[in-house]
Scaffold this motif. Structure first.
Motif, short mmCIF file in Angstrom:
data_model
loop_
_atom_site.label_atom_id
_atom_site.label_comp_id
_atom_site.label_asym_id
_atom_site.label_seq_id
_atom_site.Cartn_x
_atom_site.Cartn_y
_atom_site.Cartn_z
N TYR A 101 0.72 -1.36 0.05
CA TYR A 101 0.05 -0.13 0.02
C TYR A 101 0.92 1.49 -0.08
CZ TYR A 101 -4.28 -2.95 0.93
OH TYR A 101 -5.05 -3.78 0.75
N ASN A 102 1.98 1.46 0.68
CA ASN A 102 2.86 2.62 0.73
C ASN A 102 3.14 3.23 -0.81
OD1 ASN A 102 2.67 2.20 3.39
ND2 ASN A 102 4.73 2.20 3.74
N ASN A 103 2.71 4.47 -0.87
CA ASN A 103 3.26 5.08 -2.09
C ASN A 103 2.34 4.86 -3.28
OD1 ASN A 103 5.16 6.65 -0.52
ND2 ASN A 103 6.65 4.99 -0.66
N LYS A 104 1.31 4.22 -3.29
CA LYS A 104 0.59 3.78 -4.37
C LYS A 104 -1.02 4.24 -4.32
CE LYS A 104 3.27 -0.48 -4.40
NZ LYS A 104 3.06 -2.06 -4.23
N ILE A 105 -1.33 4.39 -5.55
CA ILE A 105 -2.72 5.27 -5.36
C ILE A 105 -3.61 4.08 -6.14
CG2 ILE A 105 -4.30 6.86 -6.38
CD1 ILE A 105 -2.13 8.92 -5.93
N TYR A 106 -4.67 3.85 -5.58
CA TYR A 106 -5.55 2.66 -6.27
C TYR A 106 -6.85 3.11 -6.71
CZ TYR A 106 -2.52 -1.39 -4.47
OH TYR A 106 -1.62 -2.01 -4.19
N THR A 107 -7.38 2.78 -7.68
CA THR A 107 -8.68 3.15 -8.06
C THR A 107 -9.86 2.28 -8.06
OG1 THR A 107 -7.49 4.46 -9.73
CG2 THR A 107 -9.64 3.86 -10.21
N ILE A 108 -10.95 2.48 -7.51
CA ILE A 108 -12.02 1.76 -7.57
C ILE A 108 -13.14 2.37 -8.16
CG2 ILE A 108 -10.92 0.52 -5.01
CD1 ILE A 108 -13.16 2.36 -3.67
N SER A 109 -14.25 1.62 -8.19
CA SER A 109 -15.40 2.28 -8.82
C SER A 109 -15.98 3.05 -8.11
CB SER A 109 -16.53 1.16 -9.65
OG SER A 109 -16.87 0.42 -8.22
N ARG A 110 -16.87 4.04 -8.39
CA ARG A 110 -17.61 5.06 -7.49
C ARG A 110 -18.76 4.43 -6.77
NH1 ARG A 110 -18.74 10.51 -7.30
NH2 ARG A 110 -20.18 10.89 -5.60
N VAL A 111 -19.35 3.25 -7.51
CA VAL A 111 -20.24 2.70 -7.11
C VAL A 111 -20.01 1.71 -5.69
CG1 VAL A 111 -22.00 0.64 -7.42
CG2 VAL A 111 -21.64 2.22 -9.21
N ASP A 112 -18.87 1.17 -5.92
CA ASP A 112 -18.07 0.41 -4.67
C ASP A 112 -17.98 1.42 -3.70
OD1 ASP A 112 -18.56 -2.02 -5.87
OD2 ASP A 112 -16.28 -2.12 -6.79
N PHE A 113 -17.23 2.37 -4.09
CA PHE A 113 -17.05 3.46 -3.07
C PHE A 113 -18.49 4.06 -2.13
CE2 PHE A 113 -16.56 7.90 -1.52
CZ PHE A 113 -15.28 7.89 -0.88
N ASP A 114 -19.31 4.23 -2.89
CA ASP A 114 -20.46 4.92 -2.29
C ASP A 114 -21.09 3.87 -1.35
OD1 ASP A 114 -20.16 7.23 -3.51
OD2 ASP A 114 -21.55 6.89 -5.06
N GLY A 115 -21.04 2.68 -1.86
CA GLY A 115 -21.53 1.52 -1.13
C GLY A 115 -20.50 0.88 0.22
N ASN A 116 -19.53 1.00 0.03
CA ASN A 116 -18.39 0.33 0.98
C ASN A 116 -17.79 1.31 1.84
OD1 ASN A 116 -19.36 -1.91 -0.40
ND2 ASN A 116 -17.46 -1.92 -1.63
N ALA A 117 -17.56 2.73 1.44
CA ALA A 117 -16.73 3.52 2.04
C ALA A 117 -17.43 4.33 3.27
CB ALA A 117 -16.13 4.69 1.33
N GLU A 118 -16.76 4.34 4.69
CA GLU A 118 -17.26 5.01 5.83
C GLU A 118 -16.28 5.96 6.14
OE1 GLU A 118 -18.76 4.08 10.16
OE2 GLU A 118 -18.74 2.53 8.53
N LYS A 119 -16.69 7.14 6.44
CA LYS A 119 -15.88 8.13 6.75
C LYS A 119 -15.32 8.08 8.33
CE LYS A 119 -15.19 13.49 7.69
NZ LYS A 119 -15.87 14.78 7.42
N PHE A 120 -13.66 7.83 8.46
CA PHE A 120 -13.12 7.45 9.54
C PHE A 120 -13.26 8.78 10.73
CE2 PHE A 120 -9.30 7.72 12.30
CZ PHE A 120 -9.56 6.75 13.11
N GLU A 121 -14.00 8.70 11.73
CA GLU A 121 -13.83 9.65 12.66
C GLU A 121 -13.07 9.13 13.84
OE1 GLU A 121 -15.36 12.29 11.97
OE2 GLU A 121 -16.83 11.88 10.80
N PRO A 122 -11.73 9.91 14.32
CA PRO A 122 -10.99 9.50 15.27
C PRO A 122 -11.63 9.50 16.68
CG PRO A 122 -10.57 11.53 14.54
CD PRO A 122 -11.35 11.11 13.63
N ARG A 123 -11.58 8.78 17.33
CA ARG A 123 -12.13 8.54 18.93
C ARG A 123 -11.33 9.70 19.75
NH1 ARG A 123 -16.59 5.29 19.36
NH2 ARG A 123 -16.64 3.54 17.93
N GLU A 124 -12.08 10.21 20.39
CA GLU A 124 -11.14 11.10 21.48
C GLU A 124 -11.88 10.95 22.84
OE1 GLU A 124 -10.91 15.03 20.40
OE2 GLU A 124 -10.20 14.77 18.33
#
Length: 260
Positions: A101-124
């Protein structure tokens, strides 16, 4: 008046959705392994090897670009392994994620992103917030209920959490109003009733699941000029219950470019 309330509700919903949408520069986590369509190296002249056919879930990625059909993601850096750690990984059948993963940019479909991605909220552990309680139950008078205005500031300590659930202890203080009349106060004429300001001190436990919150609270209210009004609930304990939604996230955590 009815239409204006509907318009305000629509604006509120759209505003909350815009706050929680993932945008360029946000840190996200994929809920499930997601297939990639392309990989691009960031280090000039470096030969790409050990590329991932799919991105693992649970890894933090930064949104590099977001187009109509595809989204580009860059993983936050994994620490480099020592030679001894690499041998231990190989012996245990583990993979050095920094090489993938380091120093690489990966491309995924927008459909997969909208369905699978969740914004990371750091816990404090510590945070601040605002709290208003829709009612207060006062046990001194056969559990009478007050529904007057109140607004409180709180200090929140998150002492237990797992996955998307957290348990929080809150303390706070605020202002409000209470209606005084001859049934709950002395020093008032028979036809006299008025609202007076109160200062509140409270504490309670709040349970949060994702962004939905529910809490139970205890506290006391004090009014000014109590010697004149002689409000019977002055300084006496009350119980309250509230539900809410975490619309704003004011993070105090230091931004990091590494996986934690």
């Amino acid at each position: 008046m009815k239409n204006s309330k509907i318009y305000l509700l629509i604006v509120f919903v759209l505003f909350s959705l815009s706050i929680n949408a993932q945008e360029k520069g946000d840190i996200i986590i994929l809920d499930v392994p997601t297939t990639t369509s392309n990989v691009q190296g960031l280090v000039s002249g470096e030969t790409l090897k050990k590329n991932a056919d799919f991105l693992q879930s649970g890894i933090k990625f930064k949104v590099v670009s977001k187009l109509d059909n595809v989204v580009q993601l860059q993983a936050l850096n994994f620490g480099k392994l020592t030679e001894k750690q690499k041998k231990d990984y190989e012996a245990k059948g583990k993979v050095d994620l920094s090489e993938i993963y380091n120093n690489k940019i990966y491309t995924i479909s927008r459909v997969d992103f909208d369905g699978n991605a969740e914004k990371f909220e750091p816990r404090e552990r510590l945070s601040i917030g605002l709290l208003t309680l829709p009612f207060k139950a006062r046990p001194q008078n056969d559990f009478s209920f007050d529904t007057e205005f109140n607004l409180n500031s709180t200090l929140n300590w998150s002492f237990a959490y797992s996955n998307n659930v957290s348990i929080n202890w809150q303390i706070g203080a605020g202002i409000g109003t209470v209606g005084l009349n001859t049934s709950n106060s002395a020093g008032l004429a028979d036809d006299e009733a008025q609202d007076v300001s109160t200062i509140t001190f409270l504490s309670g436990l709040m349970l949060q699941y994702n962004k939905v919150q529910a809490g139970i609270y205890i506290g006391v209210d004090h009014i000014n000029n109590q010697s004149n009004y002689q409000w019977e609930s002055n300084g006496n304990m009350w119980f309250g219950f509230g539900i809410g939604y975490d619309l704003f996230n004011l993070s105090l955590a230091k931004e990091s470019n590494e996986q934690k």
